[in-house]
Design an enzyme around this catalytic site. Sequence first.
Site, short mmCIF file in Angstrom:
data_model
loop_
_atom_site.label_atom_id
_atom_site.label_comp_id
_atom_site.label_asym_id
_atom_site.label_seq_id
_atom_site.Cartn_x
_atom_site.Cartn_y
_atom_site.Cartn_z
N ARG A 249 0.85 -1.20 0.00
CA ARG A 249 0.00 0.00 0.00
C ARG A 249 0.89 1.25 0.00
NH1 ARG A 249 -4.92 1.95 -1.41
NH2 ARG A 249 -6.08 2.95 0.26
N THR B 90 -9.32 0.27 -10.10
CA THR B 90 -8.51 -0.69 -9.36
C THR B 90 -8.59 -1.93 -10.23
OG1 THR B 90 -9.08 0.29 -7.22
CG2 THR B 90 -8.49 -2.01 -7.16
N ASN C 238 -6.19 4.05 -7.48
CA ASN C 238 -7.41 4.67 -6.96
C ASN C 238 -8.41 4.96 -8.08
OD1 ASN C 238 -9.07 5.32 -4.85
ND2 ASN C 238 -8.41 7.43 -4.72
N GLU D 55 -4.21 8.06 -4.15
CA GLU D 55 -4.71 7.33 -2.98
C GLU D 55 -4.77 8.20 -1.72
OE1 GLU D 55 -5.92 4.39 -3.22
OE2 GLU D 55 -4.82 3.25 -4.72
N ASP E 229 -7.94 8.40 -0.08
CA ASP E 229 -8.47 7.33 0.78
C ASP E 229 -8.28 7.62 2.27
OD1 ASP E 229 -9.60 5.75 -1.13
OD2 ASP E 229 -7.98 4.28 -1.24
N SER F 283 -7.79 1.18 3.07
CA SER F 283 -8.23 0.67 1.77
C SER F 283 -9.47 -0.21 1.93
CB SER F 283 -7.09 -0.16 1.17
OG SER F 283 -7.52 -0.84 0.02
N SER F 284 -10.13 -0.47 0.82
CA SER F 284 -11.22 -1.46 0.81
C SER F 284 -10.83 -2.69 0.01
CB SER F 284 -12.48 -0.85 0.19
OG SER F 284 -12.91 0.25 0.92
N GLY G 178 -13.59 -1.70 -7.39
CA GLY G 178 -14.92 -1.14 -7.09
C GLY G 178 -14.95 -0.22 -5.89
N GLY G 179 -13.78 0.26 -5.44
CA GLY G 179 -13.75 1.22 -4.33
C GLY G 179 -14.44 0.66 -3.11
N1 GLY Z 1 -8.24 3.01 -3.63
C1 GLY Z 1 -9.31 2.18 -3.28
C2 GLY Z 1 -9.08 1.40 -2.06
O1 GLY Z 1 -7.96 1.12 -1.73
O2 GLY Z 1 -10.00 1.09 -1.37
#
Ligand code: GLY
Length: 577
Positions: A114, A388, A408, A427, A430, A459-460, A479-480
Amino acid sequence: MSNVLKGTIARYGIRPDTRSVLLRAFALLVCVSIWILPAGAQPAPAKSAVATAHPLATRAGEEILAAGGNAFDAAVAISAALAVVEPYASGLGGGGFWLLHEADSGRQIVVDGREVAPAAATRDMYLDARGNPRPGITMDGPLAAGIPGEPAALVHLAKRYGRLPLATSLAPAIRYADEGIEISRGIGMGLKFRAEAARKSPAFAALYLPGGEPRQAGATVRFRDLARTLQRLAADGHDGFYRGDVARRLVAGVQAAGGIWTRDDLAAYKVIEREPIRVQYRGATLVMVPPPSSGGVVLGDTLNILRAYDLASLPSVERKHLTIEALRRAYRDRAMYLGDPAFVSMPIERLLSPWYADGQRTSIRLDRATPSDNLPGIAPDTGGGTNTTHFSVLDKAGNRVAGTLSINTWFGAAFIPPGTGVILNNEMDDFSIKTGTPNGFELLGTAANAIAPGKRMLSSMSPTFIESPRGVAILGTPGGSRIISMVLLSAMAWMDGVDAEQMASLKRYHHQYYPDVVAYEEGAFTADEKAGLEARGHKLELSQRSFGNMQVVTWDRETGRVDAASDPRGGGEVTVY
Ligand code: GLY
């Protein structure tokens, strides 16, 4: 087993002294096999499988497996290829999470690549003098970019887990960049969204907006600077990106355009190996990523709430209502508690305990939606596109990788430092730039996810393995904020018996605490279900945004069958051989 042996001995009338020798030999054999076969070791699948969001990335993985590489080498090849062929979604200027399963040892690990906030970042860097968010500043240009982690992760994967030299695994990506690739529909669409921001980056514009207009799908473009950067990485490993000429160009380009990166930020970047989160659900183990991704905690929290209901016996509208209510509560926990474990102490054990889920369930009614405002938490001050990518790989030895990578939103910060070919992420969006201010995915956060130097933004991304007596599933999606609910729905469907194809194509719905709406795809609800959910007080919103691009590999333990599926919403490709 020893009863079987005793039975055989009795049936064939073997003499007592021979009997005792045989029983001892059998016991010894059992001990030796337990000692030799490490925990988690399983029989190998008969086939390899690769599922990615782009045919050329799938071919890169296949090429490296055919050259004697393992799933980890293939993961390096695929990640690097995606940086070239799907440049709007992930790349060397971004980061990601690679969930690994090593067949020999049974060891499972998350490689956390990350991005981190640069050392000069501050908590309020995106607020004006009055403390209000400055529009667009977390999205466009180099100030929106965290220090990238993907190059370090690729070097780490190759060195620590691969069989082939890094240069071999990077070769397909270098070839694609050097020889050129066709501008896909995805690239064309991304350029349409990001043209305005991209025009401010001369290096980006020269590549993608010749004459000021976005390139059209079908044109072939060579990415020579990116090929050179990949070659430096191949030749010099970690230092090829984070020190030396590439680092100098990255920092010069960022600073000249108002960014705050330094050479020290790049030199200090390190990947982190993390223990996955494991949650049991209906006889299966879900292996998931821990913070700084929220994926594992939110999925575990949701499943723990749902486990007390006999979902299969309930009418479908109640099943969906309960899933939405569980997601609402788990996403609230995401907003309240989660961030980078190096900076915040998080009550993860409590959030994943059955007693906590018992408590969450007491506020759920079968006949009514709980307004998110009624849950203790944070309300938004006010009311993006997402990009993503994900890939899944299984090799014939049983090694697996689920990788979710990102810069992102579409084309990240839409900025390329001259001479690098590297599209920077955005990012930093986020992070929670201010409590109560939603980010590009309308997610809320608190101080737990506030900006600090060297901190990883929450992050997701949710690369996931599901392991059960039925077999193994390797899955994930872009998909965020919706990544987590998409993985949840497909994981639950797999546990209900669906195949890879159905997991990838499933119609999806989503709730994330705020905004207090259920976003859904056409076909996710029947007319009766819509009426039933609305009668309970749910606000339904037909989604205008794309709902993911899931890549799935499954391995059925009983039949030995290996399957792969790529989301019909995207242009991906799979191979099983
Ligand atoms: N950039 C999307 C995530 O990491 O959730």
